[in-house]
Design a protein around this motif. Structure first.
Motif, PDB file in Angstrom:
ATOM      1  N   CYS A   1     101.663  84.941 120.571  1.00 42.32           N
ATOM      2  CA  CYS A   1     101.751  83.952 119.466  1.00 42.32           C
ATOM      3  C   CYS A   1     102.801  83.024 119.702  1.00 42.32           C
ATOM      4  O   CYS A   1     102.696  81.736 118.999  1.00 42.32           O
TER       5      CYS A   1
ATOM      6  N   ILE B   1     105.246  85.205 109.662  1.00 39.50           N
ATOM      7  CA  ILE B   1     106.495  85.303 110.385  1.00 39.50           C
ATOM      8  C   ILE B   1     106.988  83.691 110.747  1.00 39.50           C
ATOM      9  O   ILE B   1     106.070  83.020 110.668  1.00 39.50           O
TER      10      ILE B   1
ATOM     11  N   TRP C   1     110.563  87.872 109.304  1.00 40.22           N
ATOM     12  CA  TRP C   1     109.747  88.811 109.531  1.00 40.22           C
ATOM     13  C   TRP C   1     109.320  89.601 108.369  1.00 40.22           C
ATOM     14  O   TRP C   1     110.053  90.335 107.665  1.00 40.22           O
TER      15      TRP C   1
ATOM     16  N   CYS D   1     105.363  88.899 123.482  1.00 40.58           N
ATOM     17  CA  CYS D   1     104.473  89.158 122.301  1.00 40.58           C
ATOM     18  C   CYS D   1     103.188  89.243 123.075  1.00 40.58           C
ATOM     19  O   CYS D   1     102.585  88.570 123.711  1.00 40.58           O
ATOM     20  N   PRO D   2     102.586  90.438 122.414  1.00 46.59           N
ATOM     21  CA  PRO D   2     101.060  90.929 123.221  1.00 46.59           C
ATOM     22  C   PRO D   2     100.042  90.292 122.632  1.00 46.59           C
ATOM     23  O   PRO D   2      99.126  90.240 123.402  1.00 46.59           O
ATOM     24  N   ALA D   3     100.222  89.214 121.592  1.00 49.32           N
ATOM     25  CA  ALA D   3      99.104  88.609 121.168  1.00 49.32           C
ATOM     26  C   ALA D   3      99.294  86.854 121.691  1.00 49.32           C
ATOM     27  O   ALA D   3      98.559  85.999 121.238  1.00 49.32           O
TER      28      ALA D   3
ATOM     29  N   CYS E   1      98.228  87.444 115.509  1.00 49.55           N
ATOM     30  CA  CYS E   1      99.254  88.654 115.297  1.00 49.55           C
ATOM     31  C   CYS E   1      98.691  89.895 115.340  1.00 49.55           C
ATOM     32  O   CYS E   1      97.855  90.245 114.488  1.00 49.55           O
ATOM     33  N   LEU E   2      99.109  90.916 116.252  1.00 53.72           N
ATOM     34  CA  LEU E   2      98.795  92.348 115.967  1.00 53.72           C
ATOM     35  C   LEU E   2      99.838  92.990 115.019  1.00 53.72           C
ATOM     36  O   LEU E   2      99.984  94.422 115.098  1.00 53.72           O
ATOM     37  N   GLU E   3     100.663  92.566 114.553  1.00 56.60           N
ATOM     38  CA  GLU E   3     101.627  92.962 113.684  1.00 56.60           C
ATOM     39  C   GLU E   3     102.431  94.163 114.168  1.00 56.60           C
ATOM     40  O   GLU E   3     102.788  95.223 113.443  1.00 56.60           O
ATOM     41  N   CYS E   4     102.908  93.986 115.347  1.00 48.35           N
ATOM     42  CA  CYS E   4     103.777  95.227 116.222  1.00 48.35           C
ATOM     43  C   CYS E   4     105.051  95.220 115.876  1.00 48.35           C
ATOM     44  O   CYS E   4     105.721  96.094 115.856  1.00 48.35           O
ATOM     45  N   GLY E   5     105.916  94.104 115.607  1.00 41.71           N
ATOM     46  CA  GLY E   5     107.188  93.753 115.260  1.00 41.71           C
ATOM     47  C   GLY E   5     107.898  93.592 116.597  1.00 41.71           C
ATOM     48  O   GLY E   5     109.291  93.489 116.235  1.00 41.71           O
ATOM     49  N   THR E   6     107.271  93.396 117.628  1.00 41.02           N
ATOM     50  CA  THR E   6     108.410  93.400 118.677  1.00 41.02           C
ATOM     51  C   THR E   6     109.057  91.742 118.715  1.00 41.02           C
ATOM     52  O   THR E   6     110.436  92.020 119.095  1.00 41.02           O
TER      53      THR E   6
HETATM   54  S1  SF4 Z   1     104.491  91.140 115.358  1.00 43.77           S
HETATM   55 FE1  SF4 Z   1     103.926  91.234 117.604  1.00 43.77          FE
HETATM   56  S2  SF4 Z   1     102.027  90.346 117.947  1.00 43.77           S
HETATM   57 FE2  SF4 Z   1     102.919  89.281 115.894  1.00 43.77          FE
HETATM   58  S3  SF4 Z   1     103.809  87.603 116.737  1.00 43.77           S
HETATM   59 FE3  SF4 Z   1     105.452  89.151 116.696  1.00 43.77          FE
HETATM   60  S4  SF4 Z   1     105.288  90.167 118.730  1.00 43.77           S
HETATM   61 FE4  SF4 Z   1     103.431  88.810 118.559  1.00 43.77          FE
END
Ligand code: SF4
Ligand code: FAD
Lengths: 97, 434
Positions: A49, A24, A83, A45-47, A65-70
């Motif tokens: 980052c 990313i 992304w 971002c849940p991590a 990164c938890l790869e959530c896509g938020t």
């Molecule tokens: S994909 Fe999710 S965990 Fe990874 S940087 Fe974006 S918001 Fe954070």
């Protein structure tokens, strides 16, 4: 409520980091610093980052990164996040999921 | 890899595995591509498995699938800051075989499901990310992977790449996802001795409990929380719409921490060891947000097609069923010697419309909008309900009639009579809708 450190949570996870190849990118760092007032990536971002620097800039470190896509979806005003999925086999590896 | 396949399935989650298994079992030449180290290593769920959907694909799944506990009790809680009101439904009927719902651990379940694909003759390749679809004009003819010489070709590509599906978007099949249609969930898994779980939840060996939660646990955002019992662990998490997350300052992990500290939840996980923290999106836009799901040489199944029933917390079953229907559509075309053109693949959408998937999603199509426009469902009402319960339960020398009047007054003060009726009516209409 004491503030929780997200690093302590991420510590439990298993990762295979693709060193030197973050999946990313912030497209134009200046846009975050000068034109984005909300900087929602830094709270959503849940991590954790995305880190807001004192000078208005946003720094992105994707190792946890938890790869959530938020971050890709919430940056809908500026579309300033480039992304991609990590290369096959890299990134977060959930043991339980 | 210049070989050509009947079908390429992208993703080895619930939808992809169902599609690949069904197609391989019918003798089609199947290639399935998964970016994770192993199937399941990228996937996150609560997780409740609905037996019906998997049973229709693999009738004997119970003999070998990794299942945690079958569910015999469902609790629904509405929480405010320090209390909860709720209901319990426990039935001995759920304790009889064949069991209806189970808890599972996705990393293990997906691996098992994928093994069945291989056994049925499908070729499964992991640690490989599909980067884009290969097009011939408007027609999908294959995929480009991140392997060396990684182009592969097929008559049809089934996109089962999950909620954050990049491929269809890159190909321009639909627009970017909107924050109001997507929820972000964070969850943890906590390990405890099996006996502790069984005594804490008042259940026997193999039996399980689910707790679904709403109210102030989501800090005023549109969302819900959950707590499920596995054999030796408890999973718990909370999810809210991205559009709401955007508007406030609480981080997802802080929200999860608040949930764990709630006096109704804390004792349930006391003494446990947290072993993983995960996050994942859930497509909750419902019927109105479903993108086009087929075209020349492609179909979309599972989360990538928004096939999630947020009201009833069903997703994996819709994913499996849509994956199965996509594969069946393809098998029928192949058998009839017809090509995978958009015109012929229209049957996929027709079959979806005739299935429980679309019928359920259509029934609740107004729900997301109502909740978006009525934040009181997540703020005022939970508090009022809990206060009302507290007032009635507390014995303090005040007569019950006065208490009732006080409760009615508090509801009216918080929300006018027309507001209350309006909300009740809107909800009733949404549940009635067809
Ligand atoms: S994909 Fe999710 S965990 Fe990874 S940087 Fe974006 S918001 Fe954070
Ligand atoms: C916290 C949480 C709790 C939930 N609880 C429940 C529940 O209790 N019950 C229920 O039924 N549903 C639940 N759901 C919903 C359920 O998890 C999903 O509906 C279901 O997993 C969707 O399956 P899928 O196959 O469409 O997508 P996924 O399971 O997400 O699979 C997609 C797969 O595609 C792969 N992939 C993606 N892009 C590529 C690419 N470019 N190249 C190669 N591979 C790729 C991914 O690695 C992944 O393996 C929950 C969801 C969450 C997040």
């Amino acid at each position: 409520m004491t503030q929780v450190k997200v690093e302590e949570k991420l510590f439990q996870n298993r990762y295979r980091v693709d060193a030197g190849r973050p999946h990313i990118h912030i497209k134009q760092p200046d846009l975050c610093a000068n034109h984005c007032t909300e900087q929602q990536c830094t709270t959503c971002c849940p991590a954790g980052c995305y880190i807001a620097e004192g000078n208005g800039r946003v720094v992105l470190i994707t190792d946890g990164c938890l790869e959530c896509g938020t971050c890709r979806i919430i940056c809908d005003e500026h579309r300033n996040v480039a992304w991609e999925w990590p290369r096959g086999g890299f990134g977060i590896l959930f043991k339980f999921g | 890899m210049a070989e050509k396949f009947d079908v390429i399935v992208v993703g080895a989650g619930m939808a992809g595995n169902a599609a690949a298994y069904t197609a391989a079992k019918a003798g089609l030449k199947v290639l399935q591509i998964e970016r994770g180290e192993y199937p399941g290593s990228k996937n996150v769920q609560g997780a409740i498995l609905y037996a019906d959907a998997i049973e229709k694909i693999i009738p004997e799944f119970r003999e070998s699938a990794p299942l945690e506990r079958h569910l015999i009790e469902q609790r629904v809680w509405v929480l405010d800051d320090t209390s909860h009101v709720g209901s319990n439904y426990r039935s001995e009927e759920f304790n009889r075989e064949p069991y209806n719902r189970y808890t599972i651990i996705r990393a293990q379940f997906d691996k098992w499901f994928s093994e069945q694909v291989t056994k049925a003759g499908g070729l499964v390749i992991c640690e490989t990310t599909v980067q884009e679809l290969l097009m011939d004009g408007n027609r999908v003819v294959g995929v480009r992977t991140d392997r060396k010489n990684g182009d592969v070709f097929a008559d049809c590509v089934i996109l089962a790449d999950g909620v954050n599906s990049l491929l269809a978007r890159k190909a321009g099949f639909h627009e970017e996802l909107k924050p109001k249609d997507i929820a972000l969930a964070v969850k943890e898994i906590h390990f405890l001795p099996q006996e502790t779980i069984e005594s804490r939840f008042n259940i026997g060996e193999d039996e399980g409990v689910v707790i679904e939660m709403a109210g102030k646990i989501t800090a005023g955002m549109m969302g819900t929380a959950f707590l499920y019992t596995n054999r030796e662990s408890i999973t718990l998490g909370v999810g809210c719409m991205l559009s709401d997350f955007k508007k406030q300052k609480t981080t997802p992990y802080q929200l999860l921490e608040q949930m764990k500290a709630h006096p109704s939840i804390k004792p349930l996980i006391a003494g446990s060891e947290m072993k993983e923290y995960a996050a994942h999106l859930i497509p909750e836009g419902g019927y109105e947000a479903i993108p086009p799901v087929y075209g020349d040489g492609w179909m979309i199944a599972g989360d990538a097609g928004m096939f999630v029933n947020g009201i009833h917390r069903e997703g994996s079953n819709l994913a499996m069923t849509t994956g199965q229907i996509a594969a069946e559509t393809l098998i029928d075309l192949k058998t009839a010697g017809k090509e995978c053109s958009a015109r012929n693949l229209k049957v996929y959408r027709q079959r979806l419309d005739a299935s429980f998937v679309m019928k359920d999603l259509k029934k609740y199509r107004k729900m997301p909008e109502i909740f978006h426009k009525s934040p009181q469902f997540f703020t005022t009402y939970p508090e009022l309900l809990n206060r009302a319960a507290h007032t009635m339960v507390k014995v303090d020398g005040i007569d019950k009639k006065t208490k009732e009047r006080e409760i009615r007054g508090s509801f009216l003060a918080a929300r006018s009579l027309t507001g209350l009726f309006g909300d009740a009516f809107k909800l009733w209409r949404a549940f009635q809708a067809r």
